[in-house]
Design a protein around this motif. Structure first.
Motif, PDB file in Angstrom:
ATOM      1  N   UNK A  60      -7.390  -3.650   7.334  1.00  0.00           N
ATOM      2  CA  UNK A  60      -7.458  -5.292   6.608  1.00  0.00           C
ATOM      3  C   UNK A  60      -5.502  -3.945   5.359  1.00  0.00           C
ATOM      4  N   UNK A  61      -6.654  -3.204   4.535  1.00  0.00           N
ATOM      5  CA  UNK A  61      -6.406  -2.723   3.363  1.00  0.00           C
ATOM      6  C   UNK A  61      -4.990  -2.403   3.944  1.00  0.00           C
ATOM      7  N   UNK A  62      -4.523  -1.096   4.671  1.00  0.00           N
ATOM      8  CA  UNK A  62      -3.577  -0.915   5.420  1.00  0.00           C
ATOM      9  C   UNK A  62      -2.659  -1.637   5.500  1.00  0.00           C
ATOM     10  N   UNK A  63      -2.456  -3.274   6.385  1.00  0.00           N
ATOM     11  CA  UNK A  63      -2.106  -4.187   6.628  1.00  0.00           C
ATOM     12  C   UNK A  63      -1.559  -4.381   5.549  1.00  0.00           C
ATOM     13  N   UNK A  64      -2.874  -5.221   4.481  1.00  0.00           N
ATOM     14  CA  UNK A  64      -1.676  -5.896   3.535  1.00  0.00           C
ATOM     15  C   UNK A  64      -1.147  -4.987   2.139  1.00  0.00           C
ATOM     16  N   UNK A  65      -1.452  -3.482   2.143  1.00  0.00           N
ATOM     17  CA  UNK A  65       0.017  -2.257   1.961  1.00  0.00           C
ATOM     18  C   UNK A  65       0.546  -2.321   2.430  1.00  0.00           C
ATOM     19  N   UNK A  66       1.093  -3.140   3.406  1.00  0.00           N
ATOM     20  CA  UNK A  66       2.055  -2.412   4.290  1.00  0.00           C
ATOM     21  C   UNK A  66       3.453  -3.669   3.955  1.00  0.00           C
ATOM     22  N   UNK A  67       2.279  -4.963   3.266  1.00  0.00           N
ATOM     23  CA  UNK A  67       3.079  -6.483   2.961  1.00  0.00           C
ATOM     24  C   UNK A  67       3.693  -5.846   1.749  1.00  0.00           C
ATOM     25  N   UNK A  68       2.762  -5.791   0.725  1.00  0.00           N
ATOM     26  CA  UNK A  68       3.082  -5.300  -0.366  1.00  0.00           C
ATOM     27  C   UNK A  68       4.252  -4.695  -0.626  1.00  0.00           C
ATOM     28  N   UNK A  69       4.156  -3.389   0.052  1.00  0.00           N
ATOM     29  CA  UNK A  69       5.596  -2.858   0.189  1.00  0.00           C
ATOM     30  C   UNK A  69       6.873  -3.380  -0.061  1.00  0.00           C
ATOM     31  N   UNK A  70       6.365  -4.432   1.254  1.00  0.00           N
ATOM     32  CA  UNK A  70       8.019  -4.963   1.554  1.00  0.00           C
ATOM     33  C   UNK A  70       8.867  -5.909   0.916  1.00  0.00           C
ATOM     34  N   UNK A  71       7.167  -6.508   0.441  1.00  0.00           N
ATOM     35  CA  UNK A  71       7.667  -7.246  -0.196  1.00  0.00           C
ATOM     36  C   UNK A  71       8.620  -7.089  -1.571  1.00  0.00           C
ATOM     37  N   UNK A  72       7.942  -6.206  -2.315  1.00  0.00           N
ATOM     38  CA  UNK A  72       8.095  -5.215  -3.586  1.00  0.00           C
ATOM     39  C   UNK A  72       9.744  -5.229  -3.079  1.00  0.00           C
ATOM     40  N   UNK A  73      10.265  -4.325  -2.279  1.00  0.00           N
ATOM     41  CA  UNK A  73      11.426  -3.586  -1.789  1.00  0.00           C
ATOM     42  C   UNK A  73      12.356  -5.138  -1.767  1.00  0.00           C
ATOM     43  N   UNK A  74      11.998  -5.945  -1.161  1.00  0.00           N
ATOM     44  CA  UNK A  74      12.862  -7.792  -1.035  1.00  0.00           C
ATOM     45  C   UNK A  74      13.252  -8.174  -2.603  1.00  0.00           C
ATOM     46  N   UNK A  75      12.174  -7.255  -3.859  1.00  0.00           N
ATOM     47  CA  UNK A  75      12.207  -7.956  -5.021  1.00  0.00           C
ATOM     48  C   UNK A  75      13.416  -7.279  -5.605  1.00  0.00           C
TER      49      UNK A  75
END
Length: 359
Positions: A219-234
């Motif tokens: 679960x932690x790795x999945x949430x982290x990947x999501x956070x990386x993607x959103x930050x790159x979009x930001x």
């Protein structure tokens, strides 16, 4: 890249509508169905892709870079496949074989289950069930009545049909608005024995390395990947906003300052992201060979997830104040991604609860 420019543009064109509606549009859901994005961890015999964790994390990042709610729901929706080894194969076939099959649910045991002939009667309410409005089935954890006298009461998971579930539309978060992460309520629902499973017990029905990967780290790795993607979009949106204001900002040297700040944060995120994927790749290689990870290895995965998530959050927090009044308007992409990132990073599993030195 899984997503071509046409798909990216189409999803982003739907973003504002989805945020206002609180759920994905049918057009975006169809993209998920056509690409099997809810079935990344489902065996091929059920129409799934049965993907390794490192490859799936890249998809979570790509999806989240397009749109935060889209990426979050791909992550959460596909994550339901993790429980297939605990479910009777005949039930898994029924639950997961449909092209649109996806589970919404909650892991917190906030319900009760009474044993009756042939199964259980379930009651309770569960919060934060992402994807509630398009789920084909729901899962919920309950304490089994009569087991409270033991030091460890029995916790069991229950598979519920949509007609047994009431969606309580209480997802009022300021980000990830289109995830429909509402509560669900169940009253006196009969669940047959075969439609229940023990998430802590037998996981032998299907053998794939992803199913034996420790759940917390999964679960932690999945949430982290999501956070990386959103930050790159930001960061993409922040750079685009700066370019749009280049002429006005150059007179006060503001443009150079903001662009340099964005570039610094891009480099910081890239370094931490590289560390994250390297840690996961190494753990996956060890896990696939030995089918288990040491306590130290699990702790290192968790530490890296929390650090990278915190880096992503810091990147966004350090840039927004310099983007001007337009950046605080909720209908702008830069504001939406900022809110989505803060919401994703609020999950307890990726909050460190200790200070992290970001550099």
């Amino acid at each position: 890249m899984l997503f071509n420019d046409e798909t990216v543009n189409m999803i982003r064109e739907n973003s504002l509508e989805m945020e206002r509606a609180g759920s994905l549009t049918q057009q975006v859901l169809n993209i998920i169905y056509e690409n099997g994005l809810f079935k990344l961890f489902v065996p091929e015999e059920f129409g799934g892709k049965m993907m390794g964790l490192p490859d799936a994390l890249k998809i979570f990042e790509q999806a989240s870079r397009i749109d935060g709610s889209f990426g979050w729901l791909v992550n959460i929706g596909s994550g339901g496949g993790y429980f297939i080894p605990s479910i009777l194969p005949t039930v898994s076939q029924e639950v997961f074989s449909d092209k649109k099959a996806v589970i919404a649910g909650s892991g917190f045991p906030s319900g009760t289950a009474e044993r009756v002939d042939g199964g259980f009667v379930v009651n309770g309410q569960w919060k934060y069930c992402s994807g509630s409005t398009h789920a084909t089935v729901f899962t919920a954890n309950c304490k089994v009545e009569g087991s409270e006298t033991s030091s460890n009461p029995e916790i069991r998971s229950f598979i519920l049909l949509p007609e047994q579930v009431k969606i309580v539309q209480d997802w009022k978060a300021f980000g990830l608005k289109a995830t429909a992460s509402h509560s669900i309520a169940v009253e006196n629902a009969f669940v047959p024995e075969e439609m229940t499973f023990d998430i802590f017990g037998n996981r032998s029905y299907y053998d794939h390395p992803v199913y034996q990967y420790p759940f917390v780290q999964f679960a932690q790795t999945s949430f982290t990947a999501v956070s990386i993607g959103i930050c790159k979009h930001f960061l993409d949106e922040a750079k685009q906003l700066s370019q749009q204001n280049k002429e006005a900002w150059q007179t006060s040297h503001r443009y150079d300052f903001v662009i340099n700040k964005i570039n610094d944060m891009e480099q910081l995120l890239a370094r931490s992201s590289d560390d994250f994927y390297k840690t996961i790749a190494e753990s996956w290689k060890t896990h696939a060979r030995h089918k288990q990870l040491s306590k130290h290895q699990q702790e290192e995965i968790s530490r890296q997830c929390k650090e990278t998530t915190r880096v992503a959050l810091t990147c966004a927090q350090s840039i927004l104040p310099y983007l001007g009044i337009n950046a605080i308007m909720e209908d702008t992409p830069v504001n939406q991604t900022w809110r989505d990132l803060h919401t994703a990073c609020q999950n307890t599993l990726v909050v460190p609860f200790y200070d992290i030195d970001i550099n």
